[in-house]
Every structure is written in C-alpha cells, then in structure tokens.
Design an enzyme around this catalytic site. Structure first.
Site, short mmCIF file in Angstrom:
data_model
loop_
_atom_site.label_atom_id
_atom_site.label_comp_id
_atom_site.label_asym_id
_atom_site.label_seq_id
_atom_site.Cartn_x
_atom_site.Cartn_y
_atom_site.Cartn_z
N SER A 264 -2.29 -2.54 3.80
CA SER A 264 -1.48 -2.24 4.97
C SER A 264 -2.34 -2.41 6.23
CB SER A 264 -0.88 -0.84 4.86
OG SER A 264 0.18 -0.66 5.78
N GLU B 203 9.04 -5.84 0.78
CA GLU B 203 8.44 -5.13 1.93
C GLU B 203 8.56 -5.92 3.22
OE1 GLU B 203 4.19 -4.67 2.13
OE2 GLU B 203 3.96 -5.91 0.34
N HIS C 56 5.79 -1.01 -0.81
CA HIS C 56 4.72 -1.39 0.11
C HIS C 56 3.42 -0.70 -0.29
CE1 HIS C 56 2.54 -2.04 3.85
NE2 HIS C 56 2.44 -0.74 4.04
#
Length: 290
Positions: A138, A232, A262
């Site tokens: 991320s 995602e 995610h």
C-alpha cells in the site's frame, strides 16, 4: 559512494500545516497494537537505526536483509502493528527483516517518511554485505519505490530487489480503477486516497517522482515483483507500474490474484492466499540472490 548525510541530498523536511483530524486519531486508537508475533525460530526485537525506531525480525541464520515498509496511507500503522507479517516474511525468506517505523502524516508531511526510509537504508548498507531488498505494501509500497527513486539522487546503492504489494504509486489519484473497483474494495477508496494524499503532501506537487514513483525514471530500478488484487482500487497503479518497468527493461514479475482484499498479505496474514503470496515473494527473492 556518499560523503554527506542523506538529509542534505533529499527534499528539505517541512513543518506540518494540517492538524490531526479527530477521526484519524480515533482510527489510530482503534487500531491498537498487534500481539507480539510468535513465529517459531524468529526473534523479534526493537532496534533504532539512527533516530528511526524499527522492529527487527530475524531467523537463526539469515542469508540477507530486507527492509519492510508498512501501509496505512502514510497516516496510519506502525512497525509493531505489522510485526506479525514481518515475522512471517522473515521465516519465509530466511532473511533479517527490518520493519521501519517511519513518521506519519499529517504531523510529519512529505518528505519525512522518505528521510526515515533513507536513514534506515543507509544504516543497513553500512553494516556491510549486499544491499537489502525493499518490501512494501500500500503506501509502504509507494515509499519503498520512492526510496529506490531517491537513491541515485542521494548517491547511495539502490536496494538489490523490490517487492510491491497493492502499492500506492501515484498520489495524483486519477487511475480508472478508483472507479471500476470502488464497489469491490472495502479497505481503500478514492475519497480516502485523496484525503490521505492531501494530509501527506500538504501542498507539495503530487507529480514529484519522490511522492509518486510511478512517474520516476525507472531505468535504474532493481528487479521488481508486483502483487495486486483484481478487486482493489490500486489495481491500475500496479498494472501501469509493471508496464513501465518492462518498457524500461527492468526484470519484472507480476502476480495478480482474484478476489483477495487490498494488501492481503500483511492485513490478513493468516489467510491461505497470504501464505501463497509469501511463497511467491520468497521464490522471487531467492532468484535474485536475496
């Protein structure tokens, strides 16, 4: 290669102009702290690299070093919270994993996190041996890629390999998958991305490659593995980065999984799909001599 501290060669650090929102403080409080990981054979300790606190997860006889950068939109999370994943990563790769507790926005806007990443990277390099590989998910994936982009500017060796899971690589937040995957991504959203980018950048240009490494000169990047979910909102960040790396003639591996959340390897480390992702990462790093 370098004679001066990285702080002299990276964008100057700035004071925050954004107060910490009450809802962000509440999210941090609700996240709490994960229980100390108990992975057989992996020792977990707290270590400081310069003034940056880290959690180090080490098997008995590690064959290399990985730096790990956690996710959380540059505003949430900690090395301790993601230590369960870092410990699993250490066991799967037989590597000493340095999970970096970089400073968070909005209290510490761009480029504070990058300075912390560079400090740890340089301290690990100073220990001797090959450069560490860099792993991030991320926002941590964006930070790991930004570190690679910053290394030539800082005149230090780049990480020997790069692993990006569900990486947030473009803080302009204009990718089409923000819309096409809005209904299937329950963890991240276009609104959350725009808010987090604003709190991190605080007026800095989102097109700066050190903030959005998707826009960097990728020719000097090391071999890179990218993982993402079909569901995602950051799917396009991964696909576009993989394509750009390939065009830059960088050895690139891409693993797209259907229906997983995610950042599933670190956010849901007990899932079978997360164990499979760790196996994929371990194979890739073994091929790259890490």
């Amino acid at each position: 290669m370098s004679a001066a501290p990285a702080a002299w060669r990276l964008p100057e650090q700035r004071r925050s102009t954004v107060p910490t929102p009450d809802d962000l403080a509440a999210l941090r409080a609700a996240a709490g702290a994960a229980a100390p990981p108990e992975i057989p054979g992996v020792e977990v300790t707290g270590v400081r690299y310069g003034d940056v606190p880290c959690v180090v997860c080490a098997p008995p006889r590690p064959r290399g070093v990985l730096t790990y950068f956690h996710g959380g939109g540059y505003r949430l999370g900690s090395a301790a919270l993601f230590a369960p994943f870092a410990a699993r990563l250490a066991a799967a790769t037989n590597s000493r994993v340095v999970a970096v507790d970089y400073r968070l926005a909005p209290e510490h806007p761009f480029p504070a996190a990058l300075h912390d990443a560079m400090t740890v990277h340089e301290r690990v390099l100073a220990e001797g041996g090959p450069p560490p590989a860099a792993v991030g998910d991320s926002a941590g994936g964006g930070l790991a890629a930004a570190l690679v982009a910053a290394c030539p500017r800082a005149r230090v060796a780049v990480p020997r390999a790069l692993v990006l899971a569900s990486a947030w690589l473009d803080l302009r937040c204009t990718a089409g998958s923000y819309g096409s995957r809005a209904a299937s991504d329950r963890l991240f959203s276009h609104a959350a991305a725009r808010q987090a980018a604003g709190q991190y950048l605080q007026g800095h240009d989102p097109a700066d490659p050190l903030a959005s490494p998707l826009l960097a000169d990728l020719a000097g990047f090391p071999p890179t593995l990218l993982l993402a979910s079909t569901d995602e909102v950051l799917l396009d960040d991964t696909l576009t980065m993989a394509s750009a790396l390939a065009r830059a003639r960088v050895r690139t591996a891409l693993d797209i999984q259907r229906g997983v959340p995610h950042a599933w390897p670190s956010v849901h480390p007990d899932r079978p799909e997360s164990a499979a992702a760790l196996e994929t990462i371990a194979r890739f790093l073994a091929q790259e001599g890490t």
